[in-house]
Enzyme design. Structure first.
Site, PDB file in Angstrom:
ATOM      1  N   LYS A  23       0.826  -1.211   0.000  1.00 18.28           N
ATOM      2  CA  LYS A  23       0.000   0.000   0.000  1.00 18.28           C
ATOM      3  C   LYS A  23       0.860   1.260   0.000  1.00 18.28           C
ATOM      4  O   LYS A  23       0.653   2.182  -0.784  1.00 18.28           O
ATOM      5  CB  LYS A  23      -0.900  -0.014   1.238  1.00 18.28           C
ATOM      6  CG  LYS A  23      -1.702   1.262   1.384  1.00 18.28           C
ATOM      7  CD  LYS A  23      -2.243   1.480   2.777  1.00 18.28           C
ATOM      8  CE  LYS A  23      -2.732   2.911   2.874  1.00 18.28           C
ATOM      9  NZ  LYS A  23      -3.087   3.305   4.220  1.00 18.28           N
ATOM     10  N   ASN A  24       1.852   1.313   0.896  1.00 14.74           N
ATOM     11  CA  ASN A  24       2.626   2.549   1.042  1.00 14.74           C
ATOM     12  C   ASN A  24       3.502   2.838  -0.172  1.00 14.74           C
ATOM     13  O   ASN A  24       3.791   3.986  -0.476  1.00 14.74           O
ATOM     14  CB  ASN A  24       3.469   2.507   2.323  1.00 14.74           C
ATOM     15  CG  ASN A  24       2.594   2.596   3.570  1.00 14.74           C
ATOM     16  OD1 ASN A  24       1.429   2.962   3.488  1.00 14.74           O
ATOM     17  ND2 ASN A  24       3.152   2.249   4.715  1.00 14.74           N
ATOM     18  N   ARG A  98      -5.446  10.794   2.555  1.00 16.15           N
ATOM     19  CA  ARG A  98      -4.152  11.274   3.036  1.00 16.15           C
ATOM     20  C   ARG A  98      -3.075  11.174   1.945  1.00 16.15           C
ATOM     21  O   ARG A  98      -2.202  12.007   1.839  1.00 16.15           O
ATOM     22  CB  ARG A  98      -3.726  10.451   4.261  1.00 16.15           C
ATOM     23  CG  ARG A  98      -2.502  11.001   4.933  1.00 16.15           C
ATOM     24  CD  ARG A  98      -2.169  10.218   6.173  1.00 16.15           C
ATOM     25  NE  ARG A  98      -3.070  10.473   7.270  1.00 16.15           N
ATOM     26  CZ  ARG A  98      -3.047  11.577   8.011  1.00 16.15           C
ATOM     27  NH1 ARG A  98      -2.187  12.525   7.749  1.00 16.15           N
ATOM     28  NH2 ARG A  98      -3.884  11.728   9.002  1.00 16.15           N
ATOM     29  N   ASP A 122      -6.107   8.618   8.983  1.00 15.02           N
ATOM     30  CA  ASP A 122      -6.169   7.840  10.222  1.00 15.02           C
ATOM     31  C   ASP A 122      -6.190   8.650  11.504  1.00 15.02           C
ATOM     32  O   ASP A 122      -5.624   9.721  11.570  1.00 15.02           O
ATOM     33  CB  ASP A 122      -4.879   6.996  10.313  1.00 15.02           C
ATOM     34  CG  ASP A 122      -5.119   5.579   9.891  1.00 15.02           C
ATOM     35  OD1 ASP A 122      -6.271   5.254   9.605  1.00 15.02           O
ATOM     36  OD2 ASP A 122      -4.160   4.810   9.853  1.00 15.02           O
ATOM     37  N   ASP A 320       4.186   0.304  11.889  1.00 17.66           N
ATOM     38  CA  ASP A 320       2.926  -0.326  11.478  1.00 17.66           C
ATOM     39  C   ASP A 320       2.762  -1.747  12.004  1.00 17.66           C
ATOM     40  O   ASP A 320       1.671  -2.305  11.954  1.00 17.66           O
ATOM     41  CB  ASP A 320       2.817  -0.338   9.946  1.00 17.66           C
ATOM     42  CG  ASP A 320       2.483   1.040   9.390  1.00 17.66           C
ATOM     43  OD1 ASP A 320       2.065   1.901  10.171  1.00 17.66           O
ATOM     44  OD2 ASP A 320       2.651   1.248   8.182  1.00 17.66           O
ATOM     45  N   MET A 342       7.117   6.681  17.423  1.00 16.35           N
ATOM     46  CA  MET A 342       6.982   7.567  16.262  1.00 16.35           C
ATOM     47  C   MET A 342       5.611   8.222  16.100  1.00 16.35           C
ATOM     48  O   MET A 342       5.491   9.236  15.429  1.00 16.35           O
ATOM     49  CB  MET A 342       7.352   6.800  14.989  1.00 16.35           C
ATOM     50  CG  MET A 342       8.844   6.494  14.924  1.00 16.35           C
ATOM     51  SD  MET A 342       9.281   5.394  13.571  1.00 16.35           S
ATOM     52  CE  MET A 342       8.992   6.428  12.145  1.00 16.35           C
TER      53      MET A 342
END
EC number: 2.5.1.7
Length: 435
Positions: A23-24, A98, A122, A320, A342
């Site tokens: 996804k990223n 986003r 998110d 994540d 983070m």
């Protein structure tokens, strides 16, 4: 629309599962198609809400898109409609996604201007966009923020290469600045650059398109500006967050699972962290095989002190997967301190695990100590709501291992990050249905 999962837990799963495309990586790679008017073919694109929204947004801008099969598309950004960026449709769509911030770098590079609504996304605390904007300003962009419309207009008619020291090693910030710099005049040096595999993938793709980027994989990138970029083909890496989630799922449910085509060398320390939780795994070719195991024991540090798992920029452990590690640790033998450095608010799903019978001390918003139950006491099914993508999948894993019925609401959060997750888990033998 059925937007809850009903799960009957406690079943062992078995079989093979293929991780989706990352996804990223997708959000960066898809934005990069705007850098050229030539055709770009991208494969292994995950079929998830955030990515599909970005593809739709590209189409609304005037990108010609053709879907060749389930995960492969061609993009041709020849005729971009500049008026679209001032429209209400763009403000609504861009603001809800986003990842829409990622189109700014390519648009500045190619057209000398861009517009962006303040992004949503998110609930994991504030995610600053300063790194992106400071980088663009150093390259010569000028920002105008309309407070009533919550809208940024950016002028970058004369981008010049420069030295940039990033205030944080932001993956999206680095990617956005790289995409702006590839067509800027002169040389850009980015220090404290993120060096995630996804960013390496973007740089390699841009070089295939004709960019001149060196230092890929390090935290010092040098970009010689070029006049124009051409088309290329690109395949996404598998999603490392899914791979980590499936390793955790296998351990929690005592299941024998093979995770296919994982691109193991790109996973960094992820497998090692799960091994420190006592999870056995074998590399078979490029597949990870996890045998059925009824117990797993958390390692300690060499001096016998309690293991700490903390997140850090790559090549450290990705934030994540911390929620997955936390959930998996609840059924291990031993204790671990989870330190989420983070982001804010990422541990605020722990209350649901406590309701399920887990043994966790939430020390503060960033730290939780997990005292493993060694599977002596099974978690119990409850009704709960998913607060964000990653916590949602962690709760799903907890529910699959729990005794009795769990209901998870707000599953669209989960589906923003994991494609057809219910169907893929049902294929392994999970008892999940939509209600």
């Amino acid at each position: 629309m059925k937007n809850a999962f009903e799960i009957i837990g406690g079943k062992k799963l078995k079989g093979e599962i293929v991780p989706q495309g990352a996804k990223n990586e997708s959000l960066q790679i898809l934005s990069a198609v705007l850098l050229t008017e030539e055709k770009v073919t991208i494969s292994n694109i995950p079929d998830i809400v955030d990515v599909n929204k970005l593809i739709e947004l590209l189409g609304d801008m005037g990108v010609a898109i053709e879907r060749l099969n389930d995960d492969t598309y061609t993009f041709e950004a020849k005729n971009i409609d500049q008026n679209f960026f001032q429209s209400e449709a763009f403000k609504a769509k861009g603001g809800s996604l986003r990842g829409s911030i990622m189109i700014v770098g390519p648009l500045l590079a190619r057209f000398g201007k861009a517009a962006i609504p303040k992004p949503g996304g998110d609930k994991i605390g504030r995610r600053r966009l300063d790194t992106h904007f400071l980088g663009f300003e150093k390259l010569g962009a000028r920002f105008n923020y309309d407070t009533t419309e919550e809208f940024f207009n950016v002028d970058a008619s004369n981008l010049q290469g420069t030295y940039i020291l990033l205030d944080e090693a932001s993956v999206t910030g680095t990617a956005n600045i790289v995409m702006a710099a590839v067509l800027a005049k002169g040389t850009t040096t980015i220090y404290n650059a993120a060096c995630e595999p996804y960013l390496q993938q973007l740089c390699k793709m841009l070089n295939r398109m004709g960019a001149n980027i060196s230092g890929i994989g390090s935290n010092l990138l040098t970009i010689e500006g070029v006049e124009r970029l051409g088309g290329t083909e690109h395949r996404m890496l598998p999603d490392m967050i899914e791979i980590g989630s499936f390793i955790g799922l296998a351990a929690m449910t005592g299941s024998e699972i093979t995770i296919k085509d994982v691109q193991y060398k790109e996973l960094g320390i992820i497998p090692e962290v799960f091994k420190r939780l006592g999870i056995k795994m074998e590399l078979r070719g490029d597949d990870i095989f996890i045998p059925e195991q009824d117990h797993y024991e958390i390692d300690t540090f060499i001096d016998g002190s309690i293991l700490t798992v903390a997140d850090a920029p790559w090549p450290g452990f990705t934030p994540d997967l911390l929620s997955i590690v936390l959930v998996v640790a609840t059924q291990a033998k031993g204790s671990v301190l989870i330190h989420q450095k983070m982001f804010e608010s990422r541990l605020f799903f722990v209350d649901k695990l406590l309701d399920m019978g887990a043994n966790i001390i939430l020390c503060d918003p960033h730290r939780a100590t997990v005292i493993g139950l060694d599977k002596r006491i099974q978690l119990r099914g409850i009704s709960m709501t998913s607060p964000d993508i990653r916590a949602g999948v962690s709760l799903l894993i907890a529910a699959l291992s729990a005794k009795g019925k769990s209901t998870i609401y707000n599953i669209e959060q989960i589906e923003r990050g994991y494609q057809h997750i219910d169907k893929r888990l049902i294929a392994l033998g999970a008892d999940i249905k939509r209600i």
